[in-house]
Design a protein around this motif. Sequence first.
Motif, PDB file in Angstrom:
ATOM      1  N   VAL A   1       0.841  -1.202   0.000  1.00 26.65           N
ATOM      2  CA  VAL A   1       0.000   0.000   0.000  1.00 26.65           C
ATOM      3  C   VAL A   1       0.873   1.248   0.000  1.00 26.65           C
TER       4      VAL A   1
ATOM      5  N   PRO B   1     -14.272   4.980   6.837  1.00 30.60           N
ATOM      6  CA  PRO B   1     -14.031   3.753   7.622  1.00 30.60           C
ATOM      7  C   PRO B   1     -13.976   2.525   6.713  1.00 30.60           C
ATOM      8  N   PRO B   2     -13.556   1.380   7.253  1.00 31.08           N
ATOM      9  CA  PRO B   2     -13.528   0.163   6.440  1.00 31.08           C
ATOM     10  C   PRO B   2     -14.921  -0.178   5.906  1.00 31.08           C
ATOM     11  N   SER B   3     -14.941  -0.809   4.765  1.00 29.54           N
ATOM     12  CA  SER B   3     -16.210  -1.154   4.126  1.00 29.54           C
ATOM     13  C   SER B   3     -16.981  -2.191   4.938  1.00 29.54           C
ATOM     14  N   LYS B   4     -18.302  -2.147   4.788  1.00 34.81           N
ATOM     15  CA  LYS B   4     -19.130  -3.154   5.448  1.00 34.81           C
ATOM     16  C   LYS B   4     -19.162  -4.447   4.644  1.00 34.81           C
ATOM     17  N   PHE B   5     -18.720  -4.355   3.396  1.00 36.67           N
ATOM     18  CA  PHE B   5     -18.773  -5.529   2.533  1.00 36.67           C
ATOM     19  C   PHE B   5     -17.475  -6.329   2.631  1.00 36.67           C
TER      20      PHE B   5
ATOM     21  N   ASP C   1     -14.081  -8.330   1.572  1.00 33.40           N
ATOM     22  CA  ASP C   1     -13.072  -8.103   0.536  1.00 33.40           C
ATOM     23  C   ASP C   1     -13.325  -9.030  -0.653  1.00 33.40           C
ATOM     24  N   ARG C   2     -12.948  -8.533  -1.820  1.00 34.91           N
ATOM     25  CA  ARG C   2     -12.975  -9.413  -2.984  1.00 34.91           C
ATOM     26  C   ARG C   2     -11.534  -9.835  -3.251  1.00 34.91           C
TER      27      ARG C   2
ATOM     28  N   PHE D   1      -8.522 -11.237  -5.954  1.00 36.50           N
ATOM     29  CA  PHE D   1      -8.126 -11.345  -7.350  1.00 36.50           C
ATOM     30  C   PHE D   1      -6.781 -12.039  -7.456  1.00 36.50           C
ATOM     31  N   CYS D   2      -6.634 -12.759  -8.532  1.00 40.40           N
ATOM     32  CA  CYS D   2      -5.407 -13.502  -8.770  1.00 40.40           C
ATOM     33  C   CYS D   2      -4.224 -12.520  -8.847  1.00 40.40           C
ATOM     34  N   ALA D   3      -3.187 -12.825  -8.092  1.00 40.55           N
ATOM     35  CA  ALA D   3      -2.025 -11.935  -8.063  1.00 40.55           C
ATOM     36  C   ALA D   3      -1.285 -11.956  -9.388  1.00 40.55           C
TER      37      ALA D   3
ATOM     38  N   GLY E   1      -5.107 -11.226 -12.443  1.00 41.33           N
ATOM     39  CA  GLY E   1      -6.064 -10.189 -12.084  1.00 41.33           C
ATOM     40  C   GLY E   1      -7.519 -10.606 -12.144  1.00 41.33           C
ATOM     41  N   PHE E   2      -7.786 -11.841 -12.537  1.00 42.76           N
ATOM     42  CA  PHE E   2      -9.174 -12.298 -12.553  1.00 42.76           C
ATOM     43  C   PHE E   2      -9.573 -12.773 -11.157  1.00 42.76           C
ATOM     44  N   PRO E   3     -10.895 -12.863 -10.900  1.00 43.23           N
ATOM     45  CA  PRO E   3     -11.324 -13.314  -9.567  1.00 43.23           C
ATOM     46  C   PRO E   3     -10.671 -14.651  -9.216  1.00 43.23           C
TER      47      PRO E   3
ATOM     48  N   ARG F   1       3.149  -8.221 -15.205  1.00 43.81           N
ATOM     49  CA  ARG F   1       2.553  -9.106 -16.207  1.00 43.81           C
ATOM     50  C   ARG F   1       3.224  -9.014 -17.563  1.00 43.81           C
TER      51      ARG F   1
ATOM     52  N   MET G   1     -15.560  -8.872 -16.146  1.00 45.53           N
ATOM     53  CA  MET G   1     -14.483  -9.846 -15.921  1.00 45.53           C
ATOM     54  C   MET G   1     -14.702 -11.082 -16.788  1.00 45.53           C
TER      55      MET G   1
ATOM     56  N   ASN H   1      -8.231  -6.901 -18.541  1.00 45.03           N
ATOM     57  CA  ASN H   1      -9.009  -6.536 -17.346  1.00 45.03           C
ATOM     58  C   ASN H   1      -8.448  -5.308 -16.640  1.00 45.03           C
TER      59      ASN H   1
ATOM     60  N   SER I   1     -10.468  -1.754  -1.108  1.00 44.89           N
ATOM     61  CA  SER I   1      -9.978  -2.975  -0.462  1.00 44.89           C
ATOM     62  C   SER I   1      -9.407  -3.966  -1.473  1.00 44.89           C
TER      63      SER I   1
ATOM     64  N   GLN J   1      -7.972  -0.497   3.396  1.00 48.27           N
ATOM     65  CA  GLN J   1      -9.197  -0.899   4.090  1.00 48.27           C
ATOM     66  C   GLN J   1     -10.120   0.291   4.325  1.00 48.27           C
ATOM     67  N   GLN J   2     -10.740   0.750   3.259  1.00 50.92           N
ATOM     68  CA  GLN J   2     -11.698   1.854   3.338  1.00 50.92           C
ATOM     69  C   GLN J   2     -12.871   1.572   2.416  1.00 50.92           C
ATOM     70  N   MET J   3     -13.957   2.304   2.686  1.00 51.73           N
ATOM     71  CA  MET J   3     -15.115   2.223   1.803  1.00 51.73           C
ATOM     72  C   MET J   3     -14.770   2.829   0.457  1.00 51.73           C
TER      73      MET J   3
ATOM     74  N   GLU K   1     -20.173   3.970  -1.340  1.00 49.23           N
ATOM     75  CA  GLU K   1     -20.487   3.593   0.039  1.00 49.23           C
ATOM     76  C   GLU K   1     -20.201   4.788   0.959  1.00 49.23           C
TER      77      GLU K   1
END
Lengths: 160, 394
Positions: A38, A113-117, A119-120, A122-124, A127-129, B193, B222, B270, B283, B288-290, B294
């Motif tokens: 980050v 603040p951090p999301s309520k949802f 984390d998703r 992705f392939c390092a 980049g696909f899920p 890549r 995707m 993509n 995220s 770690q944020q909205m 949101e």
Amino acid sequence: MKQFLLHLDETESGRVKDADRRKVLDDAARKRRARKAVEALEQDNFHEDPHADLVMSKKVPKFADSNEKPTRKKKSKSAEYYKLRFRKTFAQLVEEDVNFRPDPPNYLSAQAPPSKFPDRHFCAVCGFPSNYTCIPCGARYCCVRCLGTHLDTRCLKWTA
Amino acid sequence: MPETSCYILDNGAYTAKVGFSTMEPKVVPNCIMKAKSERRRPFIGSQIDECRDASGLFYILPFQKGFLVNWDTQKTVWDYMFSKECCPVNFNEIPLIITEPLFNFASIQEAMTEIFFEEYECQSLLRINATDLAEYNYRKTHKNVCTIVVDSGYSYTYIVPYIKGKKFRDGIRRVDVGGKVLTNHLKEVLSYRQLNVMDETYVINQVKEDSCFVSMDFMNDMEIARKKGSENTIVKDYVLPDYTTIRRGYLRDVVRPDEDLEQQTLRMNNERFAIPELLFHPSDVGIQQMGITETIMHSLNACPEEHMESLLENIVLYGGNALFPGFRDRVYNDVRAAALDHYDVNVTVAENPITYAWEGGKMIFRDPDFYSFCMTKEEYEEEGKALAFERFDI
């Protein structure tokens, strides 16, 4: 090594069996890596100043378009002066702000603040899920091919 | 004595928008750049246009995380902006409007006041948040009561609710994702890549500007990006500039590999929509944020309920990231889905997202009370910097 493995339970798959023997990064190390990643997103440059080895000569005359003398009465202060005059790092400024604006709303309280949802992931590599996690380092991957690339190039090869 | 024009400087962390209220603004890179190809001198602001080969540019930026910290760099760029070379001005005769970030730190505010009154000898000065100018612009053209201003710039994205023309501080929210994070992430991803472009921030920023878009249906896109051949409507090649025949790269359809071998390209698949997606899901890269939408809802919930209706009807987006195709529609879709059904939702994107706040400065100068917002040199000499904290609501 091979011979030793033969003594173990044959029903277990090779991959699972090897897993506990491989070096696995602990949680703290993973967090440290994530933080580094980050922080890298905030960098201005990733290479060295291309002019770093140049010695600027102050004697080189500056040519202006005209011969006019500057009309300003007051001599302007150099950029260097303001560098010294207002020298403060970002961290110092944030620290000072606690005294200047002790109660919210302030710089720190405005941060989302951090999301309520959840984390998703992705392939390092591509980049696909992704559905899988690399056991030693915790990176995500989506298929065996990407895992291979990941193991060959990145897995545990960064020193964080 | 009212003047016929004023000088407006929207001092962004990546580009400054500068000019007289009677003219069109100039967009000037707010930085000093050094090129590998040109060893004799650094390029200040728009001088970069004179650089023949912009590969491997090295940036020296006055801003860090959206705040002015490198004053020597800033002074150099300002001197350039106020000189004959760019947009000459005499602050003795012309009032100045300059923008600052929200919650700007006290010592930076003091430094701003000092440098403009003492170094540049300003006669009257108005220091103001860029979002205030944007809101003023919006309110004067829409005649509305409340506004949510979304400023998505280089360092971060701010969401600021305004109630009856005044910013509602408890509702201000910041998402620490801006254009810089997007460019750096794209650079990282492409370097891993395909081709090492870690040194090419300037070029990759152009790649981002030319090829990225905001997805309306992320998971569906995707799936499309996974497909092969003509079914994949997303994949494109980006032809990189070589600085002999191509000065700026461009996006083109994928052609057979044996054609055009001399051009160096990057395959954009993509990446085209996963990069701007960070604005909506920080995220995804571990921040770690909205995301923006949101956060808009989070900000709204901190506002008094009686203004909810007016706020939702007047959401305005500006800043460089608002240039991504699909940005407005995505914000609209997501807010529409999250807001209660009986409220109307209205999202507007500024016609020119880069200069929107600057244009607001032009309008605020024509406000009959303009001079009461300003601080004069006499007042500064009389009462010092403390008055600036009272007068300017930063």
